[in-house]
Design an enzyme around this catalytic site. Structure first.
Site, PDB file in Angstrom:
ATOM      1  N   ARG A   1       0.780  -1.188  -0.458  1.00 31.97           N
ATOM      2  CA  ARG A   1      -0.081  -0.205  -0.112  1.00 31.97           C
ATOM      3  C   ARG A   1       1.010   0.824   0.250  1.00 31.97           C
ATOM      4  NH1 ARG A   1      -4.850  -2.129   3.778  1.00 31.97           N
ATOM      5  NH2 ARG A   1      -6.036  -2.519   1.864  1.00 31.97           N
TER       6      ARG A   1
ATOM      7  N   GLY B   1     -12.445  -3.237   0.944  1.00 29.31           N
ATOM      8  CA  GLY B   1     -14.271  -2.858   1.138  1.00 29.31           C
ATOM      9  C   GLY B   1     -15.059  -2.111  -0.101  1.00 29.31           C
TER      10      GLY B   1
ATOM     11  N   GLY C   1      -8.867  -7.903  -0.345  1.00 28.72           N
ATOM     12  CA  GLY C   1      -7.786  -8.072   0.733  1.00 28.72           C
ATOM     13  C   GLY C   1      -7.046  -9.348   0.384  1.00 28.72           C
TER      14      GLY C   1
ATOM     15  N   LYS D   1     -18.138 -14.951   3.165  1.00 34.67           N
ATOM     16  CA  LYS D   1     -18.876 -13.767   3.118  1.00 34.67           C
ATOM     17  C   LYS D   1     -20.502 -13.845   2.227  1.00 34.67           C
ATOM     18  CE  LYS D   1     -18.090 -10.496   7.059  1.00 34.67           C
ATOM     19  NZ  LYS D   1     -17.060 -10.157   6.671  1.00 34.67           N
TER      20      LYS D   1
END
Ligand code: ADP
Ligand code: MG
Length: 400
Positions: free
Chosen positions: A39, A381, A357, A204
């Site tokens: 990052r 996200g 991620g 999820k």
């Protein structure tokens, strides 16, 4: 949305929101070390371009989840050191976010200087739900600068003081990273080259069902593995044993499958899976057909026949978006599915985008060259919300 080249930055104080939220570990002597500086590297082009252009660059970022409290172990001090190393020029650091010391440091800057402020999330107002509270912090931050540049793609889906509220108070533009990321996701959402295949995995289901719903009108084929595929297998009426299952989502999944069929979208599910006795690397394991998972076993990866099937379904794609690993890749015995699919995507040759991620981490962990993908998103996200078709507040504010 303006970009860096639209700004006159020479001699100006430019406040940059970057995403420097890197994972930290400890070395043998107990010193804090940055375990993956991806990052920071992704933030370099914007910071370097601004400094080269004669701006006084004030960088703000967050690290971890200090929840509005000063947590010394989440200080950005080590990040300032790495940032300076990677830029090959000095980076000043103030261990505060606002206040006299910060004002003093900023007033001492010369053109081309770079200053990093302390973790924005040490201040509870950063993530406050109250606009007035965020606005108070945003006023203090905006007071430091003449211009604002938004370059933290990992946070553009958040309504936070340093992301949205500061943007409302200063002339602003998107940095190189936010600009590039937004362009990629707009392209795959609005105008993908075909065949367009989306590969979804990870844990999820409920999160990713919204993505599927939004993609149905544009996508040609959906390939589904990972923990979420068991809810799909259950919706087809198969027993999934002790596999990850969101029982309350089975009906919704069945509905999504009906809608996909109507829309002419092919849904590809695993035909075999690697099952284990328990969630552990050394548990007893075997490969079974996807419709034959017995009680007492849990699916932790897709099997070899599925890898081959998925690779075939990817081979003719002109656009591929991948979000979510195919199995529990963190444990070696269950990493083959993720590795196989990543390899198939890299080999496909079209426009390939990796969001999420854990998927990006898997690519690095498995040693699959990052340069073999067209784009690896820095925002898990944010990329997911983009694909869900949501308006991202940190992007919307730049368009005003
Ligand atoms: P991403 O960050 O790429 O969007 P997610 O956060 O949705 O991905 O999911 C990643 C997690 O899903 C990983 O930690 C992985 O171990 C887990 N996972 C993948 N397959 C399974 C499975 N079959 N059972 C349980 N967890 C799984
Ligand atoms: Mg994740």
């Amino acid at each position: 949305m303006l970009s860096l080249s639209d700004l006159q930055v020479a001699g100006k104080r430019v406040l940059v929101r970057a995403d420097l939220n890197v994972p930290l570990g400890k070395d043998e002597s107990g010193n804090v070390v940055i375990t993956d500086d991806g990052r920071i590297r992704a933030s370099l082009p914007t910071i370097a371009q601004l400094a080269d252009g004669g701006a006084r660059v004030i960088v703000m970022a967050h690290l971890g989840r200090p929840k509005g409290q000063v947590k010394p172990e989440l200080s950005l001090a080590p990040v300032a050191v790495r940032l300076a190393e990677l830029l090959g020029r000095p980076v000043g650091f103030v261990p505060q976010l606002t206040g006299e010391d910060v004002q003093l440091a900023v007033s001492g800057m010369s053109d081309g200087d770079i200053l990093l402020l302390e973790n924005v999330r040490f201040d509870p107002r950063e993530t406050s739900k109250q606009e007035a509270e965020r606005g108070e912090l945003a006023n203090e931050l905006a007071g430091l600068a003449d211009l604002y540049v938004s370059d933290g793609f990992g946070v553009v889906h958040r309504e936070q003081a340093s992301v949205t509220d500061v943007a409302k108070r200063l002339p602003h533009a998107a940095g190189n990273l936010v600009q590039a990321e937004a362009e990629v996701f707009r392209k795959v959402l609005r105008d993908p080259d075909r065949p367009y295949v989306v590969v979804l995995g990870g844990a999820k289901v409920s999160d990713k069902l919204a993505v599927i719903g939004n993609l149905l009108p544009t996508v040609d084929r959906l390939v589904i593995g990972g923990g979420m595929c068991y809810t799909f297998l259950a919706a087809k009426g198969f027993d999934v044993g002790d596999s990850l299952l969101e029982a309350d989502q089975i009906e919704t999944v069945a509905e999504v499958m009906r809608r996909a069929e109507e829309a002419g979208v092919e849904i590809v599910l695993p035909i075999d899976v690697v099952v284990a006795r328990s969630f552990s690397a050394d548990a007893e394991r075997k490969t079974v057909p996807a419709d034959s998972i017995e009680p007492g076993w849990m699916g932790l990866d897709i099997g070899p026949a599925s890898i081959e099937l998925f690779a075939t379904k990817l081979s003719d794609a002109a656009t591929i978006v991948w979000n979510g690993p195919m199995g529990v890749f963190e444990m070696e015995p269950f990493a083959l599915g993720t590795a196989g699919v990543a390899e198939a995507i890299a080999a496909a040759g079209g426009f390939t985008v990796v969001g999420g991620g854990d998927s990006a981490a898997a690519i690095r962990q498995l040693g699959i060259g990052e340069e073999r993908f067209s784009h690896i998103s820095t925002g898990g996200g944010a990329s997911l919300e983009f694909l869900e078709g949501k308006e991202l507040p940190g992007i919307a504010v730049l368009e005003e």
